[in-house]
Design a protein around this motif. Sequence first.
Motif, mmCIF file in Angstrom:
data_model
loop_
_atom_site.group_PDB
_atom_site.id
_atom_site.type_symbol
_atom_site.label_atom_id
_atom_site.label_comp_id
_atom_site.label_asym_id
_atom_site.label_seq_id
_atom_site.Cartn_x
_atom_site.Cartn_y
_atom_site.Cartn_z
ATOM 1 N N UNK A 1 0.814 -1.213 0.000
ATOM 2 C CA UNK A 1 0.000 0.000 0.000
ATOM 3 C C UNK A 1 0.854 1.272 0.000
ATOM 4 N N UNK A 2 0.273 2.355 -0.504
ATOM 5 C CA UNK A 2 0.920 3.675 -0.442
ATOM 6 C C UNK A 2 0.045 4.594 0.399
ATOM 7 N N UNK A 3 0.646 5.211 1.418
ATOM 8 C CA UNK A 3 -0.150 6.091 2.283
ATOM 9 C C UNK A 3 0.317 7.542 2.199
ATOM 10 N N UNK A 4 0.414 8.086 1.000
ATOM 11 C CA UNK A 4 0.801 9.501 0.894
ATOM 12 C C UNK A 4 -0.422 10.382 0.833
ATOM 13 N N UNK A 5 -0.601 11.275 1.811
ATOM 14 C CA UNK A 5 -1.847 12.060 1.821
ATOM 15 C C UNK A 5 -1.674 13.448 1.221
ATOM 16 N N UNK A 6 -0.546 13.712 0.567
ATOM 17 C CA UNK A 6 -0.357 15.048 -0.007
ATOM 18 C C UNK A 6 -1.518 15.432 -0.942
ATOM 19 N N UNK A 7 -1.961 14.532 -1.838
ATOM 20 C CA UNK A 7 -3.093 14.904 -2.698
ATOM 21 C C UNK A 7 -4.349 15.230 -1.885
ATOM 22 N N UNK A 8 -4.539 14.537 -0.755
ATOM 23 C CA UNK A 8 -5.731 14.801 0.068
ATOM 24 C C UNK A 8 -5.625 16.171 0.720
ATOM 25 N N UNK A 9 -4.403 16.490 1.196
ATOM 26 C CA UNK A 9 -4.207 17.807 1.815
ATOM 27 C C UNK A 9 -4.459 18.894 0.785
ATOM 28 N N UNK A 10 -3.869 18.707 -0.406
ATOM 29 C CA UNK A 10 -4.073 19.695 -1.464
ATOM 30 C C UNK A 10 -5.559 19.811 -1.779
ATOM 31 N N UNK A 11 -6.237 18.678 -1.871
ATOM 32 C CA UNK A 11 -7.674 18.690 -2.149
ATOM 33 C C UNK A 11 -8.426 19.515 -1.112
ATOM 34 N N UNK A 12 -8.131 19.276 0.170
ATOM 35 C CA UNK A 12 -8.796 20.029 1.244
ATOM 36 C C UNK A 12 -8.533 21.519 1.110
ATOM 37 N N UNK A 13 -7.244 21.868 0.880
ATOM 38 C CA UNK A 13 -6.889 23.289 0.825
ATOM 39 C C UNK A 13 -7.547 23.975 -0.361
ATOM 40 N N UNK A 14 -7.571 23.287 -1.498
ATOM 41 C CA UNK A 14 -8.130 23.927 -2.694
ATOM 42 C C UNK A 14 -9.627 24.212 -2.537
ATOM 43 N N UNK A 15 -10.373 23.203 -2.092
ATOM 44 C CA UNK A 15 -11.820 23.475 -1.982
ATOM 45 C C UNK A 15 -12.083 24.513 -0.895
ATOM 46 N N UNK A 16 -11.262 24.501 0.168
ATOM 47 C CA UNK A 16 -11.443 25.503 1.218
ATOM 48 C C UNK A 16 -11.182 26.899 0.668
ATOM 49 N N UNK A 17 -10.096 27.017 -0.082
ATOM 50 C CA UNK A 17 -9.729 28.327 -0.610
ATOM 51 C C UNK A 17 -10.808 28.855 -1.553
ATOM 52 N N UNK A 18 -11.214 28.010 -2.510
ATOM 53 C CA UNK A 18 -12.222 28.471 -3.465
ATOM 54 C C UNK A 18 -13.548 28.792 -2.777
ATOM 55 N N UNK A 19 -13.909 27.960 -1.800
ATOM 56 C CA UNK A 19 -15.188 28.237 -1.145
ATOM 57 C C UNK A 19 -15.110 29.560 -0.405
ATOM 58 N N UNK A 20 -13.933 29.881 0.158
ATOM 59 C CA UNK A 20 -13.824 31.145 0.878
ATOM 60 C C UNK A 20 -13.841 32.333 -0.075
ATOM 61 N N UNK A 21 -13.317 32.132 -1.291
ATOM 62 C CA UNK A 21 -13.391 33.219 -2.275
ATOM 63 C C UNK A 21 -14.837 33.638 -2.471
ATOM 64 N N UNK A 22 -15.746 32.683 -2.388
ATOM 65 C CA UNK A 22 -17.169 33.003 -2.552
ATOM 66 C C UNK A 22 -17.769 33.441 -1.227
ATOM 67 N N UNK A 23 -17.449 32.693 -0.166
ATOM 68 C CA UNK A 23 -18.147 32.911 1.103
ATOM 69 C C UNK A 23 -17.721 34.198 1.798
#
Lengths: 249, 302, 284
Positions: free
Chosen positions: B68-90
């Motif tokens: 198995x591979x347990x690298x969560x960098x893509x998950x962290x990036x995913x969280x940050x991106x949706x958070x950032x974009x949602x805040x641009x609107x919110x």
Amino acid sequence: MIITTQNVNFFYGACQALSNVTLDFEKNRVTALIGPSGCGKSTLLRLLNRMNDLIDGTRVEGEILFEGRNIYAPDVDPVEIRQRIGMVFQKPNPFPKSIVSNITFAPRLSGVRDGGELDALVEESLKQAVLWDEVKDILDKSAMNLSGGQQQRLCIARALAMKPDVLLMDEPTSALDPISTAKIEELIDTLKKRYTIIIVTHNMQQAARVSEFTGFFYLGKLIEFSSTDKIFTNPDVKQTEDYITGRFG
Amino acid sequence: MNNLKQTLTRHLREIMIRKLFAFFAVLSVLLLGLIVLFLFREGLPLFKEIPVSRFLLGSAWYPTYDPPEYGIWPLIVGSLIVTMFSCLIAVPFGILSAIYISEIAPARIREILKSVIELLAGLPSVVLGFFGMVVLAPWLQETFDLPTGLNIVNASLMLAVMAIPTISSISEDALYAVPREFKEASYALGATKYETIIKVAVPAAFSGISTAVILGMARAIGETMVVLMVAGGAAAIPRGIFDSVRPMTASIAAEMGEAPFRSGHYHALFATGIVLFLITLAFNLIADQLSAKFKKEGCGTL
Amino acid sequence: MKWRYFRQGLFFGMVRLSALMITLALLGMIAFLFYNGIRAVTWGFLTLPPTDSMTKGGIMPAIVGTLYLTVGAIAVALPLGVASAVYLTEYARQGIFIRIVRIGVNCLAGVPSVVFGLFGLGFFVVFLKFGSSILSGALTLAILILPTIIGAAEEALKAVPQTFREASLALGVSKWRTISRIVLPSALPGILTGAILGVGRAAGETAPIMFTAAAFFTAALPKSIFDEVMALPYHIYVLATAGTHIEQTRPLQYGTALVLIGLVLGIDLFAIILRSRVRRKKRW
């Protein structure tokens, strides 16, 4: 002599509100404390039943003796002191309950359970406060429906129901109209036969009308204490005279 | 005095009650400690298998492969991106609506709007996710001719709906707390209402509004159901705003049910929970500092 | 001068528009779910269990499950939260201890709901061996809503005039009795409002119960607090994402979503109205 203060100093944090107050209150007399705002008269009054305990960061020095016992001694229970030294506040503060519940609130908690006894207590207290005739038919209605003057007399009745020895009054008429004020003053006159009354007021005529002794405070110090007659006609200290005659304050 | 005993029992009772209440007050702190303890208890064993750096920065998340591979960098990036974009609107919507509510709206509308904001805050996130799936996703897919409507844009829009009430209500409190005297002084100098709001009210409430924004972001980054249902779920670094992502919360929620008990995968999901917890904790501590500062400044001006 | 007013008009326009759009977003979502869901919501839908591998039938077990979970959560969180708030407002004095407690409450409020789920799994389900059950789920939800309850109770307690406390204490009533007889009864409506909002919050949460309580499907109602249950929010999630008949069960999804927001927003609205009535009626 029912209450004596000896060299009392009082501090709010670093700020000294009372310095070196020594004073005797006589039993069954009305003593008035007067002086300009911020002079410490209310602070002293609230020290007498330990209400200042409720404020953070305060400190008391000296002794306050109630019937010879220092009420600030470590083994003294402030609750017990307050049961014997009642208080009436500047603004009427009835509980949002019925008139009866207001009166019986404290007696019930100190163990009076008997219905007949409580009824008698309600009637007696309200009669002493000259409110009985006005409210005897609406005893179960909310106290909040009463007028300001009635509310204040209810608060007095509520304090009397604990059968205290001393009644502290902190500018009890300052929030009331002249007619209600006159009623309260009359009431004080009849109550002094049974209770020791200490009243703080900014109204000098009131002090002159109701009290036998008067203490004049200025900037946290007791400037002069004497019989009311003497204070108002022939004070010893110039500051007192200036205040009485309205030259400052 | 016969009531010496009574006094003593009363004393004892008062002290006991005080102690009892103090215990309940500490409970929140204890619970926070317990949360940390149990996240670590179930998450730390992962780092016997792989080093922390490979967990955090590894770019492959294949927890069920062998090996198995347990690298969560893509998950962290995913969280940050949706958070950032949602805040641009919110952020603009939240702050502007707060200004409207506290400074401009007539009393009646103010009450209604406050209720609207509160109801919006109360919308269950699963319903928002559902709405994103059945309404927004098909619309995005058709309009932009995409392979899927479950993507960053969709997740950000729905997350914004969740963050707006947080930002709006806290900003409104901050604006409301600006002393009247400031505003009156500004009007008395001949400023218009707009100038008073922008030059006096908003700056005076600035740290409160910043708190609001940070808490709004914390809300968005910690939100689970919306991103689980509408972010698409691809555990890869996205290349554009119409790509799918798999934020940390979505990964935890989607996989915990299938991860064998105390397997590497199970530990990795808890470890992801630790990361998420630490990020939101940091956000909250910053917000707490800011609002403490705001309170101090507020008092200083009186 | 003209420019200054033009700028103001522009800004006010923007501000009004944003408020309007937020309102429309809420109303639009409600209307949409209502329009699509109302046909599915029949008496049978509310009172029957799902049938034919959840492609037909009702959602009664999910309604009952949500009810158990929320009632359990509030039953735990309300006393704890109120006691905590009483300490913070009535007993605590300024200092480092109280600062830590406050930060603790604030941070607890900010913990993501899925992390509560993980904690519930690690602590209640695994460590305390409650298993995936009503008990585990309700306790997890209780921790989740605890900060809400504390906040609301504190606000309600602070709104009780200081004069009430003084009046009672000056009558020689002890501190605890002053709190229990005067302060708490006066704060009760506010505390209840907070509790109701907490119930609404607990009823709508999905992530915390996913690993601690929620079952994919149970035909029977739970018999004890150690049983798993279905829950409305989880049921929506399952139907919308995990079935093989996603399109076929759309009406059921809309219906369940409508029932859930009807329940949650109804609870919230009730609390909001109650609060405004209490404020208006207040005489002090």
